[in-house]
Design a protein around this motif. Sequence first.
Motif, mmCIF file in Angstrom:
data_model
loop_
_atom_site.group_PDB
_atom_site.id
_atom_site.type_symbol
_atom_site.label_atom_id
_atom_site.label_comp_id
_atom_site.label_asym_id
_atom_site.label_seq_id
_atom_site.Cartn_x
_atom_site.Cartn_y
_atom_site.Cartn_z
ATOM 1 N N THR A 63 0.813 -1.211 0.000
ATOM 2 C CA THR A 63 0.000 0.000 0.000
ATOM 3 C C THR A 63 0.850 1.267 0.000
ATOM 4 O OG1 THR A 63 -0.106 -0.077 2.431
ATOM 5 C CG2 THR A 63 -1.900 -1.140 1.218
ATOM 6 N N TRP A 64 2.111 1.140 0.381
ATOM 7 C CA TRP A 64 2.997 2.303 0.452
ATOM 8 C C TRP A 64 4.442 1.823 0.510
ATOM 9 C CZ3 TRP A 64 6.509 3.638 4.299
ATOM 10 C CH2 TRP A 64 7.046 4.936 4.221
ATOM 11 N N ILE A 65 5.328 2.559 -0.144
ATOM 12 C CA ILE A 65 6.754 2.266 -0.083
ATOM 13 C C ILE A 65 7.493 3.588 -0.283
ATOM 14 C CG2 ILE A 65 6.822 1.670 -2.547
ATOM 15 C CD1 ILE A 65 9.080 -0.280 -1.912
ATOM 16 N N ASN A 66 8.519 3.835 0.522
ATOM 17 C CA ASN A 66 9.215 5.107 0.348
ATOM 18 C C ASN A 66 10.273 5.006 -0.763
ATOM 19 O OD1 ASN A 66 11.354 3.769 1.536
ATOM 20 N ND2 ASN A 66 11.473 5.086 3.336
ATOM 21 N N HIS A 67 10.820 6.158 -1.143
ATOM 22 C CA HIS A 67 11.707 6.228 -2.306
ATOM 23 C C HIS A 67 12.992 5.438 -2.078
ATOM 24 C CE1 HIS A 67 13.155 7.857 -6.071
ATOM 25 N NE2 HIS A 67 14.290 8.216 -5.473
ATOM 26 N N SER A 68 13.547 5.514 -0.863
ATOM 27 C CA SER A 68 14.815 4.836 -0.614
ATOM 28 C C SER A 68 14.674 3.323 -0.720
ATOM 29 C CB SER A 68 15.354 5.217 0.765
ATOM 30 O OG SER A 68 14.414 4.904 1.777
ATOM 31 N N TYR A 69 13.538 2.775 -0.276
ATOM 32 C CA TYR A 69 13.356 1.326 -0.368
ATOM 33 C C TYR A 69 13.146 0.910 -1.826
ATOM 34 C CZ TYR A 69 12.277 -3.274 1.656
ATOM 35 O OH TYR A 69 12.311 -4.596 2.031
ATOM 36 N N SER A 70 12.404 1.714 -2.576
ATOM 37 C CA SER A 70 12.196 1.371 -3.985
ATOM 38 C C SER A 70 13.516 1.366 -4.743
ATOM 39 C CB SER A 70 11.202 2.340 -4.630
ATOM 40 O OG SER A 70 11.716 3.659 -4.636
ATOM 41 N N GLN A 71 14.416 2.304 -4.395
ATOM 42 C CA GLN A 71 15.736 2.305 -5.031
ATOM 43 C C GLN A 71 16.528 1.063 -4.641
ATOM 44 O OE1 GLN A 71 17.461 6.134 -3.912
ATOM 45 N NE2 GLN A 71 17.179 6.852 -6.021
ATOM 46 N N LEU A 72 16.440 0.688 -3.364
ATOM 47 C CA LEU A 72 17.140 -0.499 -2.886
ATOM 48 C C LEU A 72 16.658 -1.750 -3.620
ATOM 49 C CD1 LEU A 72 19.175 -1.501 -0.701
ATOM 50 C CD2 LEU A 72 17.212 -1.903 0.781
ATOM 51 N N LEU A 73 15.376 -1.770 -3.996
ATOM 52 C CA LEU A 73 14.805 -2.904 -4.706
ATOM 53 C C LEU A 73 15.000 -2.813 -6.214
ATOM 54 C CD1 LEU A 73 11.418 -3.224 -2.772
ATOM 55 C CD2 LEU A 73 13.463 -4.628 -2.486
ATOM 56 N N GLY A 74 15.611 -1.717 -6.689
ATOM 57 C CA GLY A 74 15.853 -1.551 -8.114
ATOM 58 C C GLY A 74 14.664 -1.041 -8.886
ATOM 59 N N LEU A 75 13.737 -0.354 -8.189
ATOM 60 C CA LEU A 75 12.564 0.208 -8.854
ATOM 61 C C LEU A 75 12.790 1.689 -9.112
ATOM 62 C CD1 LEU A 75 9.776 -1.425 -6.640
ATOM 63 C CD2 LEU A 75 10.622 -2.235 -8.853
ATOM 64 N N ASP A 76 12.475 2.149 -10.321
ATOM 65 C CA ASP A 76 12.658 3.560 -10.645
ATOM 66 C C ASP A 76 11.607 4.438 -9.972
ATOM 67 O OD1 ASP A 76 14.807 2.925 -12.281
ATOM 68 O OD2 ASP A 76 13.506 2.607 -14.041
ATOM 69 N N ASP A 77 10.411 3.896 -9.807
ATOM 70 C CA ASP A 77 9.307 4.677 -9.262
ATOM 71 C C ASP A 77 8.585 3.853 -8.199
ATOM 72 O OD1 ASP A 77 7.170 6.273 -8.706
ATOM 73 O OD2 ASP A 77 6.313 6.259 -10.730
ATOM 74 N N PRO A 78 8.394 4.378 -6.977
ATOM 75 C CA PRO A 78 7.666 3.625 -5.948
ATOM 76 C C PRO A 78 6.279 3.186 -6.392
ATOM 77 C CG PRO A 78 8.744 5.540 -4.981
ATOM 78 C CD PRO A 78 8.898 5.669 -6.456
ATOM 79 N N ALA A 79 5.644 3.949 -7.265
ATOM 80 C CA ALA A 79 4.294 3.613 -7.709
ATOM 81 C C ALA A 79 4.244 2.278 -8.443
ATOM 82 C CB ALA A 79 3.745 4.722 -8.612
ATOM 83 N N GLN A 80 5.399 1.822 -8.960
ATOM 84 C CA GLN A 80 5.426 0.536 -9.665
ATOM 85 C C GLN A 80 5.126 -0.639 -8.727
ATOM 86 O OE1 GLN A 80 9.331 0.341 -11.383
ATOM 87 N NE2 GLN A 80 8.884 1.798 -13.008
ATOM 88 N N ALA A 81 5.370 -0.445 -7.431
ATOM 89 C CA ALA A 81 5.171 -1.539 -6.479
ATOM 90 C C ALA A 81 3.802 -1.500 -5.822
ATOM 91 C CB ALA A 81 6.250 -1.486 -5.394
ATOM 92 N N VAL A 82 3.180 -0.335 -5.719
ATOM 93 C CA VAL A 82 1.920 -0.197 -5.000
ATOM 94 C C VAL A 82 0.824 -1.032 -5.674
ATOM 95 C CG1 VAL A 82 0.102 1.406 -4.302
ATOM 96 C CG2 VAL A 82 2.507 2.074 -4.116
ATOM 97 N N GLY A 83 0.118 -1.812 -4.847
ATOM 98 C CA GLY A 83 -0.964 -2.659 -5.341
ATOM 99 C C GLY A 83 -0.534 -4.069 -5.679
ATOM 100 N N ARG A 84 0.765 -4.324 -5.734
ATOM 101 C CA ARG A 84 1.255 -5.659 -6.073
ATOM 102 C C ARG A 84 1.442 -6.499 -4.808
ATOM 103 N NH1 ARG A 84 6.545 -4.855 -9.605
ATOM 104 N NH2 ARG A 84 6.470 -7.150 -9.523
ATOM 105 N N PRO A 85 1.262 -7.822 -4.886
ATOM 106 C CA PRO A 85 1.576 -8.677 -3.736
ATOM 107 C C PRO A 85 3.041 -8.504 -3.340
ATOM 108 C CG PRO A 85 0.325 -9.900 -5.378
ATOM 109 C CD PRO A 85 0.703 -8.590 -6.017
ATOM 110 N N VAL A 86 3.292 -8.366 -2.070
ATOM 111 C CA VAL A 86 4.646 -8.049 -1.613
ATOM 112 C C VAL A 86 5.647 -9.134 -1.994
ATOM 113 C CG1 VAL A 86 4.351 -9.068 0.680
ATOM 114 C CG2 VAL A 86 5.977 -7.199 0.364
ATOM 115 N N GLN A 87 5.195 -10.400 -2.074
ATOM 116 C CA GLN A 87 6.124 -11.477 -2.411
ATOM 117 C C GLN A 87 6.565 -11.438 -3.862
ATOM 118 O OE1 GLN A 87 3.636 -14.694 -0.697
ATOM 119 N NE2 GLN A 87 5.471 -15.290 0.460
#
Length: 470
Positions: free
Chosen positions: A42-66
């Motif tokens: 439901t939410w992810i901050n910018h630093s964690y998205s970078q750590l995961l290799g995501l350019d934009d945090p919005a790419q992860a929102v709504g997806r199953p965490v696994q």
Amino acid sequence: MSQLFAGKNKSGLTRELIEALFPMFEEASAGAIAVDRQTRITWINHSYSQLLGLDDPAQAVGRPVQQVIPQTRMPEVVETGKPLLLDIMEHNRQQLVVTRLPYYDDKGEIEGAVAFVLYDDLQPLTPLVSKYRRLHQDLAAARKALARKARGTRYSLGDFVGASPAALEVKRRARLAAGRDMPVLLLGETGTGKEVLAQAIHTVSARADRPFVGVNVAAVPENLLEAEFFGVAPGAYTGADRRTRDGKFQLANGGTLFLDEVGDMPLPLQAKLLRALQEGEIEPLGSNKVVQVDVRVIAATSQNLEAMIAQGSFRSDLYYRLNVLEITIPPLRDRLADLGVLCEALIGEICEGQGLRGEITDAGVAALGSYDWPGNIRELRNVLERALTMSEDGDLLDADAIFKVLQRSRSRAVSAMVPRSVRPLARIMAEAEAQAIEEALLVSRGNRTRAAKLLGISRSVLYEKLAKMS
């Protein structure tokens, strides 16, 4: 993070803790993330998205965490409601220190979880983590105590007393049953502690904070059983209440339904019980509406259900539905090694209610071991209670005090015997001889020389007869 709790009443202690600690955790972390009850991000901050290799945090929102973090343990936190503090997680060959915390809605239900990836320097967070752990433990203990009081359970696994191999095997299987949400069938003679074990399984299961409802099938008149189980609609029959009356299934919804002496259930009700278990739905008496229910059934019986199936008095399909995990509770005579600890526990309970300070000697325990205990632990408690009442030595139970009570129990059992059909004279004489020898040994407290004198035979003859009996 503010949008995660937007518009919600922040009354839960866990949520208040998370909101109070969140800024400090986020400041000291290399990333933060939140998931909902379905473990969707439901939410992810910018630093964690970078750590995961995501350019934009919005790419992860709504997806199953696994899908985003394959090694995550967030589903475990959401499922159990237990925090995972300072855990190690490997991601892309990196060893990450992660703290995961659950949070709840206004009704105390799990709403989701948050997680923080922490820097190597954990010293600033140590007091916060320790404080959260203590408060969370206090909160969990308080909720468990309140839930137990509300649902009326009295027993936990520690109340099934015993350290013999047989008792330990029962506890092992009970823990297995508690960890798996499946039907359980408890088998054992009357008085072995089947209800204690049923409550203990519920108390440590995932349904522990939900109701535990027990019903003794043998104690309910047959014409009332259907109403007792499935409830009654308003005006279902003459004299019925004008209000809806919930049955045991509705009362146990979300929790555990304990069916004691299930072997006494009449065949017509067995068919309806089977449908309720298979479909997860019931129909109250006099109603045309189907009610959805979610219950975990623990059944118990002192009867041989397989023999009843062969006789046609118990449905085989219901038996297989109930007997997914079977636990056989051994009779007391098969675990006499537990007599000492059982006496200690039972005397403590008896004396607490009567203001006594009871104690039993080793000789007293040995005397108890000479009896075959047809009534099992229930009978043992009765014997100890009567021995304490009759004791001439205050609160101390020795062999004499125990034998006085056991002799009376033996006399009542013999006088209550039902006349049997005619049998061969040799068998009757052999049984009478065996009974006389057993009673002589009981009176002589195991002294074979004295027993032989009481029987009017030599000691060598007594030994010969004992050898034939063994």
